[in-house]
Design a protein around this motif. Structure first.
Motif, short mmCIF file in Angstrom:
data_model
loop_
_atom_site.label_atom_id
_atom_site.label_comp_id
_atom_site.label_asym_id
_atom_site.label_seq_id
_atom_site.Cartn_x
_atom_site.Cartn_y
_atom_site.Cartn_z
N ASN A 280 40.26 79.38 6.56
CA ASN A 280 41.47 78.93 7.24
C ASN A 280 42.65 78.80 6.29
OD1 ASN A 280 40.40 78.83 9.80
ND2 ASN A 280 39.81 76.68 9.68
N GLY A 281 42.39 78.41 5.05
CA GLY A 281 43.48 78.19 4.10
C GLY A 281 44.27 79.43 3.79
N GLY A 282 43.69 80.60 4.01
CA GLY A 282 44.40 81.85 3.74
C GLY A 282 45.17 82.38 4.92
N THR A 283 45.08 81.69 6.07
CA THR A 283 45.75 82.14 7.29
C THR A 283 47.08 81.43 7.47
OG1 THR A 283 44.91 80.44 8.80
CG2 THR A 283 43.44 82.29 8.30
N PHE A 284 47.78 81.78 8.54
CA PHE A 284 49.00 81.08 8.94
C PHE A 284 48.70 80.10 10.06
CE2 PHE A 284 50.99 85.14 7.34
CZ PHE A 284 51.45 84.58 6.16
N GLY A 285 47.44 79.66 10.17
CA GLY A 285 47.08 78.65 11.14
C GLY A 285 46.53 79.24 12.42
N GLU A 286 46.45 78.39 13.44
CA GLU A 286 45.78 78.76 14.68
C GLU A 286 46.72 79.31 15.74
OE1 GLU A 286 44.39 75.35 17.09
OE2 GLU A 286 45.55 74.10 15.73
N ASP A 287 48.01 79.07 15.60
CA ASP A 287 48.96 79.39 16.66
C ASP A 287 49.38 80.85 16.61
OD1 ASP A 287 50.81 78.24 18.82
OD2 ASP A 287 52.22 79.31 17.51
N THR A 288 49.29 81.53 17.74
CA THR A 288 49.59 82.95 17.78
C THR A 288 51.04 83.24 17.42
OG1 THR A 288 47.92 83.29 19.50
CG2 THR A 288 49.59 84.99 19.26
N GLN A 289 51.97 82.50 18.01
CA GLN A 289 53.38 82.81 17.77
C GLN A 289 53.78 82.53 16.34
OE1 GLN A 289 55.49 84.34 20.11
NE2 GLN A 289 56.55 84.66 18.18
N LEU A 290 53.34 81.40 15.80
CA LEU A 290 53.68 81.08 14.41
C LEU A 290 53.06 82.11 13.47
CD1 LEU A 290 54.95 79.19 12.31
CD2 LEU A 290 52.84 77.83 12.36
N SER A 291 51.81 82.46 13.70
CA SER A 291 51.15 83.46 12.85
C SER A 291 51.86 84.80 12.94
CB SER A 291 49.68 83.62 13.26
OG SER A 291 48.96 82.43 13.03
N SER A 292 52.27 85.18 14.13
CA SER A 292 52.95 86.46 14.32
C SER A 292 54.30 86.47 13.61
CB SER A 292 53.15 86.74 15.81
OG SER A 292 51.91 86.87 16.47
N ASP A 293 55.05 85.40 13.73
CA ASP A 293 56.36 85.32 13.08
C ASP A 293 56.24 85.34 11.56
OD1 ASP A 293 57.47 85.22 15.58
OD2 ASP A 293 57.93 83.08 15.53
N MET A 294 55.27 84.60 11.05
CA MET A 294 55.07 84.57 9.61
C MET A 294 54.57 85.92 9.10
SD MET A 294 55.96 81.78 8.19
CE MET A 294 56.27 80.04 8.42
N ALA A 295 53.68 86.55 9.85
CA ALA A 295 53.18 87.87 9.44
C ALA A 295 54.31 88.88 9.37
CB ALA A 295 52.11 88.34 10.43
N GLN A 296 55.16 88.88 10.37
CA GLN A 296 56.27 89.83 10.39
C GLN A 296 57.23 89.57 9.24
OE1 GLN A 296 59.54 90.03 13.59
NE2 GLN A 296 58.12 91.66 14.19
N ALA A 297 57.54 88.31 8.96
CA ALA A 297 58.45 87.98 7.86
C ALA A 297 57.84 88.37 6.51
CB ALA A 297 58.79 86.50 7.88
N TYR A 298 56.54 88.11 6.35
CA TYR A 298 55.85 88.47 5.10
C TYR A 298 55.91 89.98 4.86
CZ TYR A 298 51.95 88.52 1.68
OH TYR A 298 51.18 88.70 0.57
N VAL A 299 55.55 90.75 5.88
CA VAL A 299 55.48 92.21 5.72
C VAL A 299 56.87 92.80 5.55
CG1 VAL A 299 54.73 94.37 6.78
CG2 VAL A 299 53.29 92.32 6.97
#
Length: 979
Positions: A280-299
């Motif tokens: 879990n520590g390597g993820t952006f958490g459990e929330d789909t929208q937050l994970s999606s937004d963070m993934a897009q910003a990272y990439v």
């Protein structure tokens, strides 16, 4: 997708003022020249521990062309290079091109004026047309096992061996962040490859290496402080800030290039839908929208190079490729177990929520920036099992082998980038490190064949090309030979050409074909620059989440009685039990719960436990007298169930059978015998008799190696109580998975949650130098019962912990100095979360008068009306708009009876009004003075007094209001109500 390579380099020119171009010492823009120029530089290299230099010619092209770098021609004039091909255009500009294959011709793939797709396709097709080229494409399909650079050894003979024999050109860099060592090693390898027959440049890749503190999976790998430090991915999510994420991506991508790393093996965008999952520590958490937004910003931020004005220039000199992982999401391991080992090879979907886990990947494949989509995808290890116990895709195999999962990538998404397996997927599980789940019965060659046929391009952790192609030994099968046998030679060569094009694109779009070298001085200037360090530290501070702050224990530093330099703090020791894993584990150790040197640099005096021995001679640490202590700070870590390689949750018995135990989020022993614990697992291997293995852990007890963290805290709390003083106890939890705070929350004054940041940042928040700003990126469960009830594949399905202050530790909850954080982040990601509302119940009344007759017949209603009594909630520190409670006002019955008895005699009486809501009360008391009744002469006409009233107007009862709010426990009753 085609990309215009000429535009890429024009973007690099536009960004020259904003970024340093590693390896380029002359200006990119040289409008005054019409012919290329050459400058020879000595590039730092290290081979077998020996420092040396190699001469590299830097060729600056006119008219905005790219800067080329190639080994100096040692047997020709100093100002020329025989491996340069000249082309003069109709405008009179003379350009230089690298003759990479040394054939004297400008081949299509060598022409930097063409777009990347055209160049990569040409080279791939050329390679696929010959047997030797097929072997070279097979080499491009290999992503090496983890390669270190211990002690700055540099290029070794072993590395030269697989560079030559298997044509490996993608290297997994597991070395530290020492810039000098990194540059010396990688320049040496690039020079070695350039001078070889197959001189496609090396693409170095890395797992995350920018984590500032301990506790993260990659913390031990990120040695050295020569690059900027940031929170873990989960900590980045706790900022709920894509601005911080973009800053991270931009800073670390340029630092990676300074270390000659061109590909990030990440971000990890699995949804952390099970709070026990070890990664879990390597993820952006459990929330789909937050994970999606963070993934897009990272990439976006990693792959693009940015101009001085901040505009996105697309691929450029500061760009790195990203490899989003682990498709289709690996966070739903049954019971939280992790798929590196047999213990967690099954991901389960009891909530039938498979599609939700795809959404962060879709976001990273639909970028807003100039690079359009993530350059690569890494697949997961696990076998996906539905709620009915069957494979979710009809194939009981790991993701890399699963044709249906791969079809989502290639057919549904139309993705034509690189797909890579996770490391060790083709290795036998019976060996040292193998994760061929569902393909255990296949040979190595068959595994490679199935993976290629499913649509994958690369094999993570492989240094040997023989299972892919082995033309020298026809009697030994290889994937290529199987393709030829089953599909025909033309089909097989075309299939290899397809992967070859994708793999060449991965390296070419970063400009490595033009310049694979890095300049040591420039790298040192880029890595760990002041701006990057400041941005990283700012993110660290903003990621710290304050979940409890009783009595403003943590407040603005200006309000503190003492400065940190004047304080004495106590930090206890803790004990960590010995652990085992595939890589050896660790011994049992005692150590401070927070780093003492960092604490001593912050506080005036730091005291800790003293070493001693118990009656059996065993080493222990004893808590000192805390009488003179100003504050207790206890560091804790998430309950440690084990590592990815420790078989956490599984026991191999002496007879070879397997049994299971629960992964727990509490420190004390947890026995899994509740009503929500599965007695039969969803997933399991097939037994010899055709039945399914039961992986249930019902009745078993957890095994937490750092359980003493709780004991250390309890000892500290007891020591505080022994002083009889009010010494605040602050807990700082370094969270990598999740934690249940029920075991200790009521005993402490403040709790901070942080995610692998530096402890300096934690102390700044504790001391009030930085206001807490983080929000929980995952729900914190109330207990293990709700964890057991949770579906592994569903987010936000826990009963969240509600603390003694009335706060609920839900997703997006956090406190600052004023109370609950209520800002745009909360409105965006969890507007309907349970919210604590701090309210004060108030009651007011006015002076009023009663006649003697009214006093005799007084009722609650009469007095409330006469006194104009009102009650209401006054709200403070709200996270959302208040909702009303019904309030009932009454008069104390005994007071009312006494007033009614006053009658003729009069007197002073206390009248108490009470306001009552669902679960709170407030009262106001008044003093009523009732005079004796007076009889006078009959009234004359026109006196204005009713003839039937014999009461003197001077004898009216006067009730004086006392401005005193009486409540249980204090003068002001504060209510914390859950909305």
């Amino acid at each position: 997708m085609k990309r215009n390579y000429v535009k890429v380099f024009k973007g690099m020119l536009a960004s020259a003022a904003a970024v340093s171009v590693v390896g380029v010492s002359t200006p990119l823009v040289a409008a005054e020249i019409t012919e290329y120029t050459i400058e020879t530089k000595n590039m730092y290299t290290v081979v077998e521990g020996a420092e040396t230099t190699v001469k590299v010619d830097y060729i600056t092209n006119p008219n905005g062309g790219p800067v080329l770098a190639l080994l100096h021609n040692t047997d020709g004039p100093a100002d020329s290079n025989k491996w340069i091909i000249e082309v003069t255009d109709s405008d009179g500009y003379t350009y230089a091109f690298k003759d990479m294959d040394k054939d004297g011709n400008l081949d299509t793939y060598e022409d930097w004026r063409l777009d990347v797709d055209t160049r990569a396709t040409a080279l791939a097709n050329e390679l696929a047309s010959t047997d030797e080229g097929i072997k070279q494409i097979a080499g491009l399909m290999l992503f090496s096992s983890h390669e270190g650079n211990s002690g700055g050894t540099g290029l070794t003979s072993d590395q030269e061996g697989y560079l030559d024999a298997s044509y490996v050109r993608n290297i997994t860099d597991s070395s530290g962040n020492n810039v000098t060592e990194a540059v010396g090693w990688k320049n040496a390898m690039q020079a070695y490859v350039e001078d070889s027959e197959f001189n496609v440049p090396v693409n170095f890749a890395s797992d995350p290496r920018s984590t500032a503190g301990s506790g993260d999976m990659y913390s031990s790998a990120s040695t050295g402080d020569q690059i900027s430090g940031w929170p873990s991915n989960l900590g980045m999510a706790a900022t709920f800030s894509t601005t911080h994420m973009y800053n991270f991506a931009k800073a670390t991508s340029s630092e990676y290039r300074a270390l000659s790393i061109a590909t990030a093996l990440g971000p990890q965008i699995d949804l952390a839908t099970d709070p026990r999952w070890l990664r879990n520590g390597g993820t952006f958490g459990e929330d789909t929208q937050l994970s999606s937004d963070m993934a897009q910003a990272y990439v976006d931020g990693s792959q693009s190079t940015y101009a001085a004005d901040g505009s996105d220039s697309g691929w450029g000199s500061s760009s790195i490729s990203t490899m989003i992982k682990h498709f289709p999401g690996d966070g739903a391991g049954e019971g939280g177990r992790e798929s590196h080992m047999d213990s967690g090879k099954y991901a389960v979907y009891p909530g039938d929520n498979f599609d939700e886990h795809l959404k962060p990947f879709q976001s990273a494949l639909d970028l807003t920036g100039g690079t359009d989509e993530a350059a690569a995808i890494m697949t997961s290890y696990s076998i996906g099992i539905g709620s009915d116990g069957n494979s979710i895709m009809g194939e009981m195999v790991g993701s890399a082998y699963n044709y249906s999962k791969m079809s989502i990538i290639r057919d549904t998404y139309g993705y034509d980038g690189v797909v890579c397996t996770d490391w060790g997927v083709t290795s036998s599980p019976s060996g040292f490190m193998g994760m061929a789940w569902g393909a255990e019965g296949l040979t190595s060659a068959q595994r490679h064949y199935e993976i290629l046929m499913a649509g994958t391009d690369m094999f993570g952790g492989n240094n040997d090309a023989k299972p892919i192609v082995n033309l020298e030994t026809p009697e030994v099968d290889s994937a290529y030979e199987m393709m030829v046998e089953n599909k025909g030679e033309d089909w097989a060569r075309e299939r290899f050409a397809t992967s070859g094009r994708r793999l060449i694109t991965l390296t070419m779009q970063l400009g490595l074909f033009e310049n694979p070298y890095v300049d040591l001085d420039e790298s040192k200037a880029i890595a760990g620059s002041e701006e990057k360090m400041a941005d990283g530290y700012s993110a660290q501070l903003d990621s710290v989440v304050m979940v409890k702050n009783a009595d403003n224990t943590i407040q603005d530093a200006a309000s503190n009685e003492k400065q940190p330099s004047e304080m004495t703090v106590y930090i206890p020791y803790t004990y960590t039990e010995a652990t085992t894993s595939l890589f050896g584990g660790s011994d049992a150790t005692w150590g401070p719960t927070m780093d003492l040197d960092t604490a001593r640099a912050t506080y005036g005096t730091v005291i800790t436990d003293t070493k001693s021995t118990d009656a059996n001679g065993k080493e222990i640490y004893v808590t000192p007298d805390l009488t003179g202590v100003d504050k207790v700070i206890v560091g804790m870590r998430s309950p440690d169930n084990g590592s990815n390689f420790s078989r956490a949750g599984q026991i191999i018995n002496e007879d070879g059978t397997k049994s299971y135990y629960p992964l727990s989020l509490q420190y004390g022993p947890y026995t899994a015998d509740g009503e929500n614990v599965r007695t039969t697992s969803i997933a399991g291997d097939k037994n010899a008799d055709g039945t399914q293995e039961n992986r249930s852990y019902y009745g078993a007890t957890s095994n937490i190696s750092n359980a003493y963290d709780l004991t250390a805290l309890q000892n500290a709390v007891a020591a505080v109580e022994a002083t009889g003083k009010d010494i605040p106890v602050v807990v700082a939890i370094n969270v990598s998975t999740n934690v249940i705070v029920e075991e200790f929350e009521e005993d402490v004054d403040a709790i901070l949650v942080y995610y692998s940041v530096s402890e300096k940042a934690v102390y700044e928040v504790i001391n009030g130098s930085h206001e807490p700003n983080g929000l929980l990126p995952m729900q914190m469960p109330a207990n293990m019962d709700t964890v057991e009830a949770n579906y592994e594949d569903v987010a936000h399905d826990l009963e969240c912990y509600k603390d003694s202050e009335g706060n609920t530790y839900d997703f997006a909850f956090g406190l600052n100095w004023s109370g609950i954080i209520d800002d745009e982040r909360v409105d965006t990601y969890n507007p309907n979360r349970p919210t604590t509302e701090i309210k004060t119940l108030t009651i007011t009344a006015d002076n009023f008068k009663l006649t003697n007759a009214e006093a005799k017949d007084a009722t609650d209603k009469l007095l409330i009306e006469k006194a104009n009594v009102s009650a209401a909630w006054t709200t403070t520190s709200l996270a959302k708009a208040a909702q009303s409670d019904d309030i009932t006002i009454s008069v104390d019955a005994a007071n009312l009876a006494a007033l009614k008895d006053a009658g003729e005699t009069g007197g002073d009486y206390t009248i108490t009004f009470t306001a009552t809501s669902k679960d709170e009360t407030a009262t106001v008391s008044v003093t009523g003075s009732v005079e004796k009744a007076v009889t006078s002469a009959p009234a004359t006409a026109g006196s204005g007094v009713n003839s039937g009233d014999t009461t003197d107007v001077s004898g009216l009862a006067i009730l004086s209001i006392l401005a005193l709010i009486v409540v249980s426990g204090g003068l002001v009753l504060k209510k914390r109500r859950m909305l």
